[in-house]
Motif scaffolding. Structure first.
Motif, short mmCIF file in Angstrom:
data_model
loop_
_atom_site.label_atom_id
_atom_site.label_comp_id
_atom_site.label_asym_id
_atom_site.label_seq_id
_atom_site.Cartn_x
_atom_site.Cartn_y
_atom_site.Cartn_z
N VAL A 108 0.85 -1.20 0.00
CA VAL A 108 0.00 0.00 0.00
C VAL A 108 0.88 1.24 0.00
CG1 VAL A 108 -1.96 -1.06 1.20
CG2 VAL A 108 -0.16 0.06 2.53
N GLU A 109 0.33 2.33 -0.51
CA GLU A 109 0.95 3.64 -0.38
C GLU A 109 0.07 4.47 0.53
OE1 GLU A 109 1.51 5.35 -4.24
OE2 GLU A 109 3.21 4.04 -4.72
N MET A 110 0.70 5.14 1.48
CA MET A 110 -0.05 5.96 2.43
C MET A 110 -0.10 7.39 1.90
SD MET A 110 -1.02 3.87 4.78
CE MET A 110 -1.37 4.77 6.30
N VAL A 111 -1.21 7.73 1.29
CA VAL A 111 -1.42 9.08 0.74
C VAL A 111 -2.10 9.92 1.82
CG1 VAL A 111 -2.48 10.44 -1.08
CG2 VAL A 111 -1.68 8.10 -1.56
N ILE A 112 -1.54 11.06 2.11
CA ILE A 112 -2.15 11.95 3.10
C ILE A 112 -2.37 13.31 2.46
CG2 ILE A 112 0.14 12.50 4.10
CD1 ILE A 112 -1.40 12.84 6.83
N ARG A 113 -3.57 13.86 2.70
CA ARG A 113 -4.00 15.09 2.02
C ARG A 113 -4.42 16.14 3.03
NH1 ARG A 113 -4.96 13.44 -3.26
NH2 ARG A 113 -5.20 11.17 -3.53
N GLY A 114 -3.84 17.32 2.90
CA GLY A 114 -4.25 18.44 3.74
C GLY A 114 -5.23 19.35 3.04
N TYR A 115 -5.29 19.24 1.69
CA TYR A 115 -6.10 20.15 0.89
C TYR A 115 -6.86 19.37 -0.18
CZ TYR A 115 -3.53 23.99 3.07
OH TYR A 115 -3.02 24.87 3.97
N TYR A 143 -9.21 23.35 -3.61
CA TYR A 143 -7.98 23.79 -2.95
C TYR A 143 -8.19 24.23 -1.50
CZ TYR A 143 -7.27 23.99 -7.94
OH TYR A 143 -7.28 23.69 -9.29
N GLN A 144 -9.38 24.01 -0.97
CA GLN A 144 -9.66 24.35 0.41
C GLN A 144 -9.01 23.31 1.32
OE1 GLN A 144 -13.87 24.72 1.21
NE2 GLN A 144 -13.61 24.51 3.42
N PRO A 145 -8.51 23.73 2.49
CA PRO A 145 -7.95 22.74 3.42
C PRO A 145 -9.04 21.89 4.05
CG PRO A 145 -7.91 24.93 4.43
CD PRO A 145 -8.33 25.11 2.99
N PHE A 146 -8.75 20.62 4.29
CA PHE A 146 -9.65 19.78 5.06
C PHE A 146 -9.61 20.22 6.52
CE2 PHE A 146 -8.48 16.86 1.53
CZ PHE A 146 -9.76 16.60 1.04
N PRO A 147 -10.68 19.93 7.27
CA PRO A 147 -10.66 20.27 8.70
C PRO A 147 -9.42 19.71 9.40
CG PRO A 147 -12.87 19.60 8.04
CD PRO A 147 -11.98 19.35 6.86
N GLU A 148 -9.00 18.52 8.99
CA GLU A 148 -7.73 17.95 9.42
C GLU A 148 -7.26 17.03 8.29
OE1 GLU A 148 -8.83 14.05 12.04
OE2 GLU A 148 -8.85 15.97 13.08
N PRO A 149 -5.95 16.80 8.18
CA PRO A 149 -5.47 15.96 7.07
C PRO A 149 -6.13 14.58 7.06
CG PRO A 149 -3.64 17.08 8.14
CD PRO A 149 -4.85 17.33 9.00
N ILE A 150 -6.41 14.09 5.86
CA ILE A 150 -7.04 12.77 5.72
C ILE A 150 -6.05 11.81 5.04
CG2 ILE A 150 -9.37 13.73 5.59
CD1 ILE A 150 -9.29 13.21 2.55
N ILE A 151 -6.12 10.55 5.41
CA ILE A 151 -5.28 9.52 4.82
C ILE A 151 -6.13 8.71 3.85
CG2 ILE A 151 -3.92 7.44 5.25
CD1 ILE A 151 -3.08 8.63 7.92
N THR A 152 -5.70 8.67 2.59
CA THR A 152 -6.44 7.98 1.53
C THR A 152 -5.50 6.99 0.85
OG1 THR A 152 -5.94 9.75 -0.04
CG2 THR A 152 -8.00 9.93 1.20
#
Length: 328
Positions: A108-115, A143-152
């Motif tokens: 797996v690749e751990m993708v983390i997104r702040g925006y 391009y809005q930030p997420f309330p907190e970073p999400i891992i997808t």
């Protein structure tokens, strides 16, 4: 921003691939952009070539200095983050090369997104409100930030496209155990927090990135591969981010996304039967300059191209010298 070096594309050497026969070599693997040599079943020698890929397809032309830039940035961040997550990296004997411990990678690749950008934005604009099992808020703007970073997370495919997958499915399918997943999830958030703080000091926003993990021969979880490079990460310029987003414009960014956007604008997004658009010298030059720009902005250092035209020979000699000092 420092001045961009002025180069003539045709005069620059590029590394398409390597075909070394190294002492104590026990294996070889050619990835999309790296040539990987296994030494004594214990060490990996990763040569970052100048190949470039997008949509899981290797593009027909190489980008001068790309491998050097990716490897140098990755080596820098692997050293800076070793106190957060143990990693595979031991040393870099040449700007195009990293040597480290062989690890068995998790699939797996751990993708983390702040925006909300990139793949997540494209999915969101198609009406999806769940990505990899993570609920996305309604009413978000591009391009809005997420309330907190999400891992997808995504699957790590040996061939073809990586696929979105949820944490629950990863654990249920036994791809990664629950215990191990919780560890790499913790490392992912801590590494992203470090990268975000570092980027902020450089006038950048780390929008999203990916990390890969594996286990060494003793069963220890290790961060592997690259980290916080333009191929694995997306950076926005912070100074005009808010103004541009409020005007409905995409933020000015430093990442490989501009390559994907150029391909899509020219009718290619990796689907079967599509033709890769022509990569003119101007296109190659533009991509090279963007990589140099990112290197200088992220590291704060002036980019200096290798002085020799005989880079392959230099690389091979540096690797052999390093192996001989490591393996008795």
């Amino acid at each position: 921003m420092k001045n961009k070096p002025d180069f003539s594309i045709k005069s620059l050497p590029v590394i398409f691939q390597t075909n070394f026969h190294l002492p104590h070599q026990t294996g070889f693997y050619r990835g999309k952009v790296r040539d990987v040599y296994e030494i004594q079943h214990e060490f990996l020698v990763m040569v970052a070539t100048d190949r470039i890929s997008a949509f899981d397809v290797i593009l027909p032309k190489q980008i001068p200095f790309k491998g050097m830039i990716l490897n140098s940035i990755a080596a820098k961040f692997l050293q800076l983050t070793s106190h957060i997550a143990p990693n595979w990296f031991l040393h870099s004997p040449h700007p195009y090369v990293s040597i480290g411990k062989k690890c068995e990678p998790f699939k797996v690749e751990m993708v983390i997104r702040g925006y909300l950008t990139g793949h997540a934005l494209r999915e969101y604009q198609m009406g999806k409100r769940t990505l990899c099992g993570v609920a996305l808020p309604d009413g978000m703007s591009p391009y809005q930030p997420f309330p907190e970073p999400i891992i997808t997370p995504t699957t790590k495919a040996d061939q073809g496209h990586d696929m979105d997958i949820s944490k629950e499915d990863i654990i249920r399918q036994g791809i990664v155990s629950k215990e191990d997943y919780e560890i790499i999830e913790k490392y992912t958030r801590q590494l992203f927090a470090f990268g975000s703080e570092y980027a902020s000091r450089r006038g950048l926003i780390l929008s999203d990135t990916k990390y890969e993990f594996g286990k060494d021969k003793d069963g220890n979880i290790m961060l592997i591969d690259e980290i916080h490079t333009p191929d694995s990460s997306r950076y926005f310029y912070a100074d005009d981010y808010k103004e541009r987003v409020e005007q409905g414009l995409p933020p000015k960014q430093l990442s490989k996304e501009f390559v994907r956007e150029w391909l899509m604008e020219n009718g290619f997004n990796g689907r079967e039967g599509q033709k890769i658009p022509e990569m003119t010298d101007e296109v190659v030059m533009s991509i090279m300059q963007r990589y140099i720009e990112l290197y200088q902005v992220v590291t704060g250092e002036e980019f200096t191209p290798p002085p020799s035209q005989d880079i392959l020979n230099e690389i091979e000699n540096s690797i052999i010298h390093s192996i001989n000092s490591m393996v008795k």
